[in-house]
Design an enzyme around this catalytic site. Structure first.
Site, PDB file in Angstrom:
ATOM      1  N   GLU A 131       0.855  -1.193   0.000  1.00  0.00           N
ATOM      2  CA  GLU A 131       0.000   0.000   0.000  1.00  0.00           C
ATOM      3  C   GLU A 131       0.887   1.238   0.000  1.00  0.00           C
ATOM      4  OE1 GLU A 131      -2.779  -0.178   3.262  1.00  0.00           O
ATOM      5  OE2 GLU A 131      -3.604  -2.079   2.593  1.00  0.00           O
ATOM      6  N   HIS A 247      -8.636   9.186   3.852  1.00  0.00           N
ATOM      7  CA  HIS A 247      -8.272   8.129   2.895  1.00  0.00           C
ATOM      8  C   HIS A 247      -8.551   8.652   1.492  1.00  0.00           C
ATOM      9  CE1 HIS A 247      -8.070   4.290   0.824  1.00  0.00           C
ATOM     10  NE2 HIS A 247      -7.637   3.718   1.933  1.00  0.00           N
ATOM     11  N   ARG A 293      -0.762   8.704   2.115  1.00  0.00           N
ATOM     12  CA  ARG A 293      -2.174   9.056   1.926  1.00  0.00           C
ATOM     13  C   ARG A 293      -2.453  10.550   1.899  1.00  0.00           C
ATOM     14  NH1 ARG A 293      -5.068   4.431   5.631  1.00  0.00           N
ATOM     15  NH2 ARG A 293      -4.444   2.817   4.180  1.00  0.00           N
ATOM     16  N   HIS A 354     -10.983   9.055   7.615  1.00  0.00           N
ATOM     17  CA  HIS A 354     -10.809   7.613   7.734  1.00  0.00           C
ATOM     18  C   HIS A 354     -10.299   7.176   9.096  1.00  0.00           C
ATOM     19  CE1 HIS A 354     -10.047   3.567   6.332  1.00  0.00           C
ATOM     20  NE2 HIS A 354      -8.745   3.669   6.543  1.00  0.00           N
ATOM     21  N   ARG A 389      -0.677   8.045   9.494  1.00  0.00           N
ATOM     22  CA  ARG A 389      -0.602   6.594   9.719  1.00  0.00           C
ATOM     23  C   ARG A 389      -0.261   5.864   8.432  1.00  0.00           C
ATOM     24  NH1 ARG A 389      -4.181   2.128   9.226  1.00  0.00           N
ATOM     25  NH2 ARG A 389      -5.917   3.500   8.684  1.00  0.00           N
TER      26      ARG A 389
HETATM   27  P1  FAD Z   1     -13.403  -0.450  16.379  1.00  0.00           P
HETATM   28  O1  FAD Z   1     -13.147  -1.641  15.583  1.00  0.00           O
HETATM   29  O2  FAD Z   1     -13.986   0.728  15.705  1.00  0.00           O
HETATM   30  O3  FAD Z   1     -14.348  -0.892  17.571  1.00  0.00           O
HETATM   31  C1  FAD Z   1     -14.902   0.062  18.452  1.00  0.00           C
HETATM   32  C2  FAD Z   1     -15.870  -0.657  19.364  1.00  0.00           C
HETATM   33  O4  FAD Z   1     -16.297   0.239  20.400  1.00  0.00           O
HETATM   34  C3  FAD Z   1     -17.134  -1.133  18.677  1.00  0.00           C
HETATM   35  O5  FAD Z   1     -17.455  -2.390  19.217  1.00  0.00           O
HETATM   36  C4  FAD Z   1     -18.175  -0.094  19.095  1.00  0.00           C
HETATM   37  O6  FAD Z   1     -19.495  -0.555  19.080  1.00  0.00           O
HETATM   38  C5  FAD Z   1     -17.715   0.178  20.508  1.00  0.00           C
HETATM   39  N1  FAD Z   1     -18.192   1.449  21.064  1.00  0.00           N
HETATM   40  C6  FAD Z   1     -18.053   2.699  20.559  1.00  0.00           C
HETATM   41  N2  FAD Z   1     -18.637   3.594  21.386  1.00  0.00           N
HETATM   42  C7  FAD Z   1     -19.145   2.878  22.431  1.00  0.00           C
HETATM   43  C8  FAD Z   1     -19.900   3.224  23.586  1.00  0.00           C
HETATM   44  N3  FAD Z   1     -20.254   4.484  23.866  1.00  0.00           N
HETATM   45  N4  FAD Z   1     -20.290   2.238  24.425  1.00  0.00           N
HETATM   46  C9  FAD Z   1     -19.982   0.940  24.159  1.00  0.00           C
HETATM   47  N5  FAD Z   1     -19.268   0.567  23.073  1.00  0.00           N
HETATM   48  C10 FAD Z   1     -18.858   1.529  22.229  1.00  0.00           C
HETATM   49  N6  FAD Z   1      -6.729  -0.580   9.333  1.00  0.00           N
HETATM   50  C11 FAD Z   1      -5.775  -1.450   8.953  1.00  0.00           C
HETATM   51  O7  FAD Z   1      -4.767  -1.627   9.648  1.00  0.00           O
HETATM   52  N7  FAD Z   1      -5.947  -2.183   7.812  1.00  0.00           N
HETATM   53  C12 FAD Z   1      -7.033  -2.043   7.001  1.00  0.00           C
HETATM   54  O8  FAD Z   1      -7.157  -2.729   5.998  1.00  0.00           O
HETATM   55  C13 FAD Z   1      -8.032  -1.107   7.376  1.00  0.00           C
HETATM   56  N8  FAD Z   1      -9.132  -0.903   6.599  1.00  0.00           N
HETATM   57  C14 FAD Z   1     -10.126  -0.087   7.055  1.00  0.00           C
HETATM   58  C15 FAD Z   1     -11.306   0.035   6.327  1.00  0.00           C
HETATM   59  C16 FAD Z   1     -12.361   0.797   6.807  1.00  0.00           C
HETATM   60  C17 FAD Z   1     -13.617   0.934   6.001  1.00  0.00           C
HETATM   61  C18 FAD Z   1     -12.227   1.477   8.045  1.00  0.00           C
HETATM   62  C19 FAD Z   1     -13.339   2.307   8.588  1.00  0.00           C
HETATM   63  C20 FAD Z   1     -11.040   1.374   8.768  1.00  0.00           C
HETATM   64  C21 FAD Z   1      -9.996   0.602   8.284  1.00  0.00           C
HETATM   65  N9  FAD Z   1      -8.804   0.480   8.994  1.00  0.00           N
HETATM   66  C22 FAD Z   1      -7.841  -0.396   8.581  1.00  0.00           C
HETATM   67  C23 FAD Z   1      -8.667   1.082  10.317  1.00  0.00           C
HETATM   68  C24 FAD Z   1      -8.954   0.011  11.375  1.00  0.00           C
HETATM   69  O9  FAD Z   1      -9.951  -0.849  10.894  1.00  0.00           O
HETATM   70  C25 FAD Z   1      -9.390   0.613  12.684  1.00  0.00           C
HETATM   71  O10 FAD Z   1      -8.505   1.632  13.078  1.00  0.00           O
HETATM   72  C26 FAD Z   1      -9.423  -0.462  13.767  1.00  0.00           C
HETATM   73  O11 FAD Z   1     -10.212  -1.545  13.355  1.00  0.00           O
HETATM   74  C27 FAD Z   1      -9.958   0.119  15.058  1.00  0.00           C
HETATM   75  O12 FAD Z   1     -10.148  -0.927  15.959  1.00  0.00           O
HETATM   76  P2  FAD Z   1     -10.679  -0.613  17.401  1.00  0.00           P
HETATM   77  O13 FAD Z   1     -10.815  -1.914  18.096  1.00  0.00           O
HETATM   78  O14 FAD Z   1      -9.841   0.425  18.034  1.00  0.00           O
HETATM   79  O15 FAD Z   1     -12.107   0.073  17.158  1.00  0.00           O
HETATM   80  C1  SIN Z   2      -7.260   0.221   2.868  1.00  0.00           C
HETATM   81  O1  SIN Z   2      -7.554  -0.946   2.639  1.00  0.00           O
HETATM   82  O2  SIN Z   2      -6.965   1.049   2.021  1.00  0.00           O
HETATM   83  C2  SIN Z   2      -7.313   0.680   4.287  1.00  0.00           C
HETATM   84  C3  SIN Z   2      -6.088   0.316   4.960  1.00  0.00           C
HETATM   85  C4  SIN Z   2      -5.931   1.112   6.202  1.00  0.00           C
HETATM   86  O3  SIN Z   2      -6.730   1.969   6.534  1.00  0.00           O
HETATM   87  O4  SIN Z   2      -4.936   0.872   6.889  1.00  0.00           O
END
Ligand code: FAD
Ligand code: SIN
Length: 543
Positions: A131, A247, A293, A354, A389
């Site tokens: 990437e 993004h 990015r 993003h 990032r």
């Molecule tokens: P999340 O996975 O967002 O989980 C947050 C949790 O907190 C959820 O369960 C939610 O319901 C809960 N929550 C929120 N507020 C509350 C509340 N008030 N009370 C109770 N629960 C709550 N990163 C990569 O490294 N590789 C990728 O390929 C990639 N692709 C991506 C594609 C998309 C479309 C997106 C949006 C992001 C992508 N990212 C990628 C970024 C990455 O996915 C996220 O940064 C990462 O998954 C965040 O994980 P997390 O556990 O911190 O939060």
């Molecule tokens: C992507 O697949 O382009 C998202 C990857 C990322 O947010 O790290």
């Protein structure tokens, strides 16, 4: 940060003697990659309760496409992954944090594989993608572009194996409960059981980022920054919030959600073209579509202005239908819903918010400045990403820091007394007048304002105007008491929008994903430092 009046410590008035109680050793808020990985580790030490706002799988993690960047591809891989992360972080990464997270990544990915995750491979060897900002192929992926769903499913299944992990869905945490700088749990609303107190010896916040405060975003609806805002109210230090990653390529079709078109698509040779069919990134950066990015996003914007168009296009037509179907089945299916055949049609794309680079300041164990409160994943800021990032470094950070925070919280349990009971806390109900406001109207206005004035390009005038408008909304939104998640989310979004704007106003330079058109250069003399903000102060501290 509040000029007019001191903000309320809690969003709702409550009396702990009036609500049902739950007790746990470790409370985890959020069930994405960071929360579930933390829960699995903490379960080695005691009882764990996971609260999740929606269903367990809803959150950014399940939507992740590109994959996990991990140093498993050759002998030089750890150092080159570190170098790429530092480069993209534009002088603000904490190098020891970068080294630790990247060095521990392979072990965390191997562990996922042991727990049943299947990453794409050929002849028994993992396949690695590339990437933007990566000098090597080092990104593992699953089912082509469904990496997040595979990781989430694996972690949910592994958590379910542990009888001492209890997951409560549809539980919206409103505030952390703290006294004298120590966190004792949280107050939350369950969708059918109503208001409850979760008392915990240790609390881990893993509630994700703030993407939804921008009109255009890849983030799902639950990502409203609740955790960062509630930690702020409890006195946590927030760090580097002005750095919001946009993004470059999200699907831009009126009426469609801003679904991500993975950067891995460009890693496989996808080209960005304008409405005249001209490939433009080659004239802006030597790495063309695979530049970091922030650079690609800004140049897309420039090209949109130059050609007076609402978007640009991704051209994948030279890659071949078979490869596209194998590598990007989800993206292919999604585009097909809008009659776009990615093997022969151009995909309309433009940037959108993003990733929240900043967050709650923590150390390498996820410890915040509040005793008994840890944070990990996108809600936190360890200094790993610096001012920007590197793609696919977020799932990596969630896995490593989730494990570390779970271990630290678990380890601390034996230092605490065995018995603990509910505290009596009464928070008064003195609020302003309670007439109804249209929550969704304010939310839409807030998201539009943030997108227009605090988006990819920022300027003193747009930031000042945003600050003024937010201050006005603050006067009547924060004084109200809401009884539903939509209201609390709006209050959290407003709190964070003000913090982001305040730090973006202060940082009078351009660095990473913070671009100031009135200060277009990086200024290491004055700004090679992190930004911090808490309820009482705003300070800038040197790295
Ligand atoms: P999340 O996975 O967002 O989980 C947050 C949790 O907190 C959820 O369960 C939610 O319901 C809960 N929550 C929120 N507020 C509350 C509340 N008030 N009370 C109770 N629960 C709550 N990163 C990569 O490294 N590789 C990728 O390929 C990639 N692709 C991506 C594609 C998309 C479309 C997106 C949006 C992001 C992508 N990212 C990628 C970024 C990455 O996915 C996220 O940064 C990462 O998954 C965040 O994980 P997390 O556990 O911190 O939060
Ligand atoms: C992507 O697949 O382009 C998202 C990857 C990322 O947010 O790290």
């Amino acid at each position: 940060m509040e000029n007019s009046s001191r903000p309320h410590r809690y969003l709702i008035p409550f009396d702990t003697s009036d609500v049902p109680h739950i007790f746990t050793d470790v409370l985890v808020i959020g069930s994405g990659v960071a929360g579930l990985r933390a829960a699995i580790e903490a379960a080695e030490y005691g009882e764990v309760l996971v609260l999740s706002k929606d269903t367990v799988r809803e959150g950014s993690t399940g939507h992740a496409q590109g994959g996990v960047a991990v140093a498993m591809n050759g002998a030089q891989s750890v150092q080159s992954h570190i170098d790429d992360t530092l480069d993209v972080g534009c002088g603000l990464c904490d190098e020891s944090v970068v080294r630790t997270i990247i060095s521990e990544g392979p072990e965390r990915v191997q562990e996922l594989i042991r727990w049943g995750a299947t990453f794409d491979s050929e002849d028994g060897e993992l396949l690695f993608a590339r990437e933007g900002g990566h000098t090597h192929r080092r990104i593992v992926h699953a089912r082509g572009d469904a990496t997040g769903a595979e990781i989430e499913a694996t972690l949910v299944a592994e958590a379910q194996v542990h009888r001492n992990i209890h997951i409560l869905e549809h539980s919206c945490v409103i505030d952390l409960i703290s006294e004298d700088g120590v966190c004792h749990g949280a107050v939350f609303q369950h969708s059918t059981k109503g208001m409850m107190m979760a008392w915990s010896r240790q609390t881990i916040l893993a509630s994700g980022g703030t993407g939804r405060i921008f009109r255009e975003t890849t983030n799902p609806p639950v990502v409203t920054g609740d955790g960062i805002a509630m930690a702020f109210r409890a006195g946590a230090k927030l760090m580097d919030l002005e750095f919001v990653q946009f993004h470059p390529t999200t699907l831009y079709i009126a009426g469609a959600s801003r679904a991500l078109i993975s950067e891995a698509v460009r890693g496989e040779g996808g080209a960005l073209v304008n409405k005249n069919g001209e490939r433009f990134m080659t004239k802006y950066h030597p790495d063309a579509e695979l530049a970091p990015r922030d650079i690609v996003s800004r140049n897309i914007l420039q090209e949109m202005k130059r050609t007076a168009d609402t978007n640009v296009y991704l051209d994948l037509t030279h890659i071949g239908r078979e490869t596209l179907a194998k590598r990007f089945p989800m993206i292919m299916g999604l585009c097909a819903e809008f009659d776009i055949d990615i093997a022969q049609d151009l995909i309309p794309v433009r940037p959108s918010a993003h990733y929240t680079v900043g967050g709650i300041a923590t150390d390498l164990h996820g410890q915040t400045n509040i005793e008994g409160l840890y944070a990990c994943g996108e809600v936190a800021c360890t200094g790993f990403h610096g001012a920007n990032r590197l793609g696919s470094n977020s799932l990596l950070e969630g896995l490593v820091m989730g494990m570390r925070a779970g271990e630290a919280a678990g380890n601390f349990l034996h230092r605490l007394s065995k018995s603990f009971g509910p505290r009596h806390i009464k928070y008064p109900a003195e609020r302003g007048h309670q007439s109804d406001i249209d929550i969704s109207d304010v939310e839409i206005s807030l998201r539009s304002l943030m997108w227009r004035n605090v988006g990819i390009e920022r300027h003193k005038d747009t930031l000042d105007a945003a600050a003024e408008r937010l201050e006005f909304w603050q006067t009547y939104v924060m004084e109200r008491t809401f009884d539903n998640p939509a209201g609390w989310q709006l209050q959290n979004m407003l709190t964070l929008a003000r913090a982001i704007v305040r730090l973006a106003q202060a940082r009078s330079e351009t660095r990473g994903c913070h671009y100031r058109s009135d200060y277009p250069d990086r200024d290491d003399t004055h700004w090679q430092k992190h930004s911090f903000i808490d309820r009482n102060t705003q300070e800038m501290t040197g790295v």
